[in-house]
Structures are given as C-alpha cells and as structure tokens.
Scaffold this active site. Structure first.
Site, PDB file in Angstrom:
ATOM      1  N   HIS A 141      44.888  43.394  42.883  1.00 27.24           N
ATOM      2  CA  HIS A 141      45.595  43.668  41.635  1.00 27.24           C
ATOM      3  C   HIS A 141      45.358  45.089  41.125  1.00 27.24           C
ATOM      4  CE1 HIS A 141      41.776  42.340  39.568  1.00 27.24           C
ATOM      5  NE2 HIS A 141      42.123  43.317  38.752  1.00 27.24           N
ATOM      6  N   ASP A 176      42.652  38.153  46.459  1.00 22.05           N
ATOM      7  CA  ASP A 176      42.710  39.320  45.565  1.00 22.05           C
ATOM      8  C   ASP A 176      41.862  40.473  46.099  1.00 22.05           C
ATOM      9  OD1 ASP A 176      43.528  40.860  43.415  1.00 22.05           O
ATOM     10  OD2 ASP A 176      41.929  40.161  42.101  1.00 22.05           O
ATOM     11  N   GLY A 253      38.642  47.656  34.285  1.00 23.68           N
ATOM     12  CA  GLY A 253      38.226  48.854  35.014  1.00 23.68           C
ATOM     13  C   GLY A 253      37.086  48.571  35.970  1.00 23.68           C
ATOM     14  N   ASN A 254      36.326  47.505  35.692  1.00 23.76           N
ATOM     15  CA  ASN A 254      35.280  47.072  36.623  1.00 23.76           C
ATOM     16  C   ASN A 254      35.867  46.402  37.859  1.00 23.76           C
ATOM     17  OD1 ASN A 254      32.996  46.630  34.062  1.00 23.76           O
ATOM     18  ND2 ASN A 254      32.317  47.443  36.028  1.00 23.76           N
ATOM     19  N   SER A 255      37.120  45.983  37.786  1.00 21.41           N
ATOM     20  CA  SER A 255      37.752  45.282  38.902  1.00 21.41           C
ATOM     21  C   SER A 255      37.639  46.098  40.186  1.00 21.41           C
ATOM     22  CB  SER A 255      39.227  45.016  38.608  1.00 21.41           C
ATOM     23  OG  SER A 255      39.368  44.070  37.586  1.00 21.41           O
ATOM     24  N   LEU A 310      42.030  23.613  58.006  1.00 19.47           N
ATOM     25  CA  LEU A 310      41.428  22.298  58.220  1.00 19.47           C
ATOM     26  C   LEU A 310      42.487  21.258  58.566  1.00 19.47           C
ATOM     27  CD1 LEU A 310      38.794  20.683  58.057  1.00 19.47           C
ATOM     28  CD2 LEU A 310      39.221  20.368  55.619  1.00 19.47           C
ATOM     29  N   GLY A 311      43.652  21.368  57.938  1.00 20.63           N
ATOM     30  CA  GLY A 311      44.733  20.443  58.247  1.00 20.63           C
ATOM     31  C   GLY A 311      44.728  19.178  57.418  1.00 20.63           C
TER      32      GLY A 311
END
Length: 516
Positions: A141, A176, A253-255, A310-311
């Site tokens: 993002h 993300d 801003g830490n993202s 995994l299904g």
C-alpha cells in the site's frame, strides 16, 4: 536531669527503630515476593522462573546497539502520482452550445465535459534494506496508486540523505508486501530473525519515518501474535494475516518500516494501526518476518508468490466458523471447520473430509481460516505439512503435501459454502431460466435457514439474487467473491419470478442484524 532523661528516651527509640528495620529486612529476604501455593511451590505458569521469584529488578536492557544497527538500513520512501483526467461517469450533452451552458459545464465538469481532474498525489512511508546491492521490502500500500497499480515515481532516501529512484520488482496484495530495487552498492542491510521465536512481553523496537519525521525509533513489547484485523481484504480477495501486535508507537509513515528485537534482528514489517483518529492508540501491527522472507524470496526469483494450497473451503466469518466448530463437538470453539474438500485438493488426498475441524497446522494451533492462511503463507508447494484435526470427537494427524495451485470449486460446493455463511440454501439458475426472467444470471434462494442472518428479514423463498453490494452476480461463486471478510453490511438485490420490481435486503454480517 530532665535533659538527660529526654536524651535517653530518644536514644532508646532510635535504637528500637533501627533494630526493627534490620530484623524485618532479614526476615523478608527469606520469603518470595509472590504468594506461593499451599505446598510451597510456584504456580505452573511460573515454570520459567526456576522455582524462585525474589522480586529483584530485571537487568537493564540496552537498546542503543539495536537502534544503531537498524537506523542505517531503514529507508524513507516517497511516491508521486501525476495529476490525471478521470471519468466521473456523467456525459456532457450540452457542450459547445456557448453562453451559460458552457460556463456550467466548465464549472461542474471541467474541460472535457464528463471528465474530472484528479490532482497530483504524494505519499511517504518506510522500507527495509535486505541486501547490500539495493533490494528492499516495504508495504504494497506504500507504493500503490490505489487502483491495483503502482505510483509513477518512487524515491528512496537513506538515513545519510542520499536519494535513489526505485523500481518495483514484485508485489503481493494478499500479504501487503512489495520488493523494490535501487542501483547502489555496499549498502547496510538488516539481518533476518525468526518471528516464530517471539514471545509475549518481549521487547521490540519499531524503526521508520512516521508523520514525515526523520528516522524514529520507538520501543514496546510484543502484545499478541497471530492477529487478524481484516485490513488486507481491502486490497485482496485472498488476504493473508497473522500480525505481530505491539505497543511500540507506530503511526502513518511507519508502514514498511522495521520491527526488530533488542539484538537488532528483523522480526516484522510494520504494516497497520487500528486507531479511532488515525494515529497511535496503543498498538500497531507488523507482518511476521517468516512470511516476509518467503514472499520476498519468491518475488525476487519469480516475480510473484508461489503459494502452497491445502485444498479446503471454510467460512471466513469468525463467529460463524466458531458456531460450526461447536456444533461439530469441539467445546472450546477453537479450530477451522472444513465446509468442503475439493476433489483435486491436497487435503482430500491426505484423508481430510468435510465436517472435520482443523486445530493445528504444522504444529501451530489455529482458530480461524485467516490465521491458518498466515501459517500457510510461509510454506511452499510440495512441502509435507502435518495437519491435526478432530473428527467425531477423536483427534487425528495427516501429512498433507501442499499443492501449487488453488483447488477448483464446482457450482454445488460454491453454493453450499456461500449459503452456509448467509444462512440460505442456494441454487444457481441456468441460462434458460435467466432468459425467461430477462436477467443475465442469478442465484435462487431455495430455503431460508432458521436463525440465519436473513431469517429476520422479509426475504422469502424463490427470491433470485442478481446483485451484491451493487455488483452483478451470475452464480454463487460471484457472491462469494463480493462478500467481505465478515464485517460490514451486505446488500442483496433481486427479483421474484412473476412479480414486478426489484427487492432489496440488507444484513450486517458480524451479528446478523437485519435492515430492510
């Protein structure tokens, strides 16, 4: 004489006071500062204290070395999206008539009639260098344009103020995460830790560029592990979440910045906050580095993520999953109820069946489907994974060899899965019926289950669903795609054969409250 008596009394009092303190201190050092059980032993949850708890202060922790190691390897990312003309869906039928018509068209629509100008957008975040030749990881993002693409300009600035243009190597909306590359050499970079080894209460540091400030280091503890907050569903239909929760201050801003241990090892990528005012409110969330490491490796090597499947199919609503788990006889409601097992899936080949409740994956306890997907995210296709499940009150373990592609969901199983979540028995209508009803497709409600989300609405059987939240549906699989992760309102629109008009029914997925 009186003075001598007074001095004698004061001396005796002082001696008594000092003696009392000394005796109390001697006696107190022989006792634990905690209340022991009747047999003199510590409670079982204090096993790590080796049988004694003296109440002595813990050793002072020095964060300076970890901070000094991390700061040069955490970068500031700035993005730019140029101004552009976008359509607002309105046509301008009056353009060119002159006079007041042209004035109103310019005022309301701008030059070009039904088009509007989206102004230039700028944003910033953080990133973490992972190699000396310029590979770095950040959040998807951070570099996104909000429409599935990426920003047109991405600039990376190091802590020494040197700036470089960056190119996108790969991105994964489900987790993300995104990998960028800058052309530079001999760069500082972070060393991977092991997020599985993190313990509740362990000290961690968050490093990044919050609120457009320069490099900032904050300290806190690991508040929780394996958190799911539903935020990745905003950008992906197959979100993966197993966040580390921390009370180290994390802000906008830490993202994309680093979450590190007091030894300076990278254990997470800071990704999200939950706060009523959009700023720090006591906790933030980081993507575990064991997921980051796998995703980054795949993006660099393949350009996309090679997932192990995994299904099985499960209900993404946590409350409804818990209800089905309890109905299956698991008293504490923990686990993932298997709603169906596609014929081409890995789970069926290992003996897992519909109605089983998965309680562990690769040795990790799981209580929701999205938590299970977080554990799967660090695994590769072809890996053999032990899966522990409960069937008819008995516990079993099967070794499942993960597949590299998602299983196919046929119409019947898809209608069953979606119907279970909505409390409806659904049936896809065929092309002949769709033509007869003059619709492009839809899903028929054969039965409204008692106690289900729609049982309190005025919906009746034979209602044909044609849109979900304003988007057309042709079959139950479409409904499943458009449904959220279990929160927010769901609006179904459709028709009743033989009756005129369109009917609308709304529910709130988390608690089943109706609004009609």
């Amino acid at each position: 004489m009186k003075w001598k008596q007074l001095l004698l009394v004061m001396a005796v009092s002082a001696t008594s006071a000092v003696g009392s303190v000394w005796v109390y201190g001697k006696l107190n050092t022989q006792k634990s500062s905690l209340v022991l059980s009747s047999d003199g032993k510590l409670p079982v949850n204090y096993a790590g204290f080796n049988g004694t708890v003296t109440g002595a202060p813990a050793d002072a922790i020095d964060f300076t070395k970890a901070a000094n190691a991390a700061v040069p390897a955490v970068v500031h990312i700035k993005t730019k999206i140029a101004a552009k003309k976008i359509s607002n869906g309105l046509s301008n039928n009056r353009g060119g008539n002159g006079g007041m018509d042209d004035f109103f068209d310019q005022f309301f629509f701008g030059p070009g009639g039904g088009n509007m100008i989206q102004p230039e957008q700028r944003a910033s975040g953080s990133g973490v260098l992972l190699s000396e030749d310029g590979y770095l990881v950040t959040n998807n993002h951070v570099i996104s344009d909000g429409r599935g693409g990426e920003a047109e300009e991405i600039t990376v600035t190091l802590s020494n103020k040197k700036s470089y243009p960056a190119k996108v190597i790969g991105k994964d909306a489900s987790t993300d995460l995104a990998v960028l590359k800058i052309d530079a050499t001999a760069l500082p970079y972070m060393v991977y830790g092991n997020s599985d080894n993190l313990k509740l209460g362990q000290w961690v540091l968050a490093v990044g560029y919050p609120l457009t400030l320069e490099t900032t280091v904050t300290a806190g503890i690991v508040s929780a592990k394996g958190r799911s907050i539903g935020i990745n569903s905003r950008q992906s239909n197959s979100p993966v979440e197993s966040f580390i929760q921390t009370d180290a201050a994390i802000n906008q801003g830490n993202s994309g910045g680093a979450l590190i241990t007091s030894e300076g090892q990278l254990v997470g990528i800071n990704s999200a906050i939950l706060a009523p005012n959009g700023t720090y409110a006591g906790y933030g969330f980081a993507i575990p580095v064991n997921i980051v490491r796998k995703v980054v490796s795949d993006l660099i090597e393949f350009g996309d993520v090679k997932r192990g499947y995994l299904g099985i199919n499960y209900n993404p609503s946590q409350s409804q999953n818990e209800s089905m788990v309890k109905q299956a006889g698991v008293k504490d409601g923990q686990g993932v109820f298997v709603q169906s097992v596609p014929a081409d899936g890995a789970a069926l080949a290992a003996g897992i069946k519909k109605g089983d409740v998965i309680i562990k994956l690769n040795g990790n306890a799981v209580s929701s489907g999205i938590e299970m997907s977080g554990h799967l995210a660090s695994l590769k296709p072809g890996e053999k994974v032990p899966v522990t499940y409960i069937r008819a009150g008995k516990e079993y373990t099967a070794n499942v060899i993960l597949k590299g592609t998602a299983s196919k969901i046929d119409d019947v199983s898809s209608a069953e899965i979606v119907g279970d979540r909505l409390g409806l028995e659904l049936e896809n209508i065929d092309a002949a019926k769709a033509k007869q009803y003059e619709i492009s497709g839809g899903v028929k409600v054969k039965k409204i289950k008692s106690g289900g989300p729609f049982s309190g609405t005025r919906m009746e059987e034979n209602f044909i669903i044609t849109t979900v939240n304003g988007r057309d549906v042709k079959n139950a699989d479409d409904i499943g795609k458009y449904m959220s992760d279990g929160s927010g309102r769901l609006k179904l629109e459709g028709i009743y054969p033989g009756y005129n008009g369109t009917y609308t029914y709304q529910i709130k997925l988390d608690d089943g409250d109706s609004d009609f």
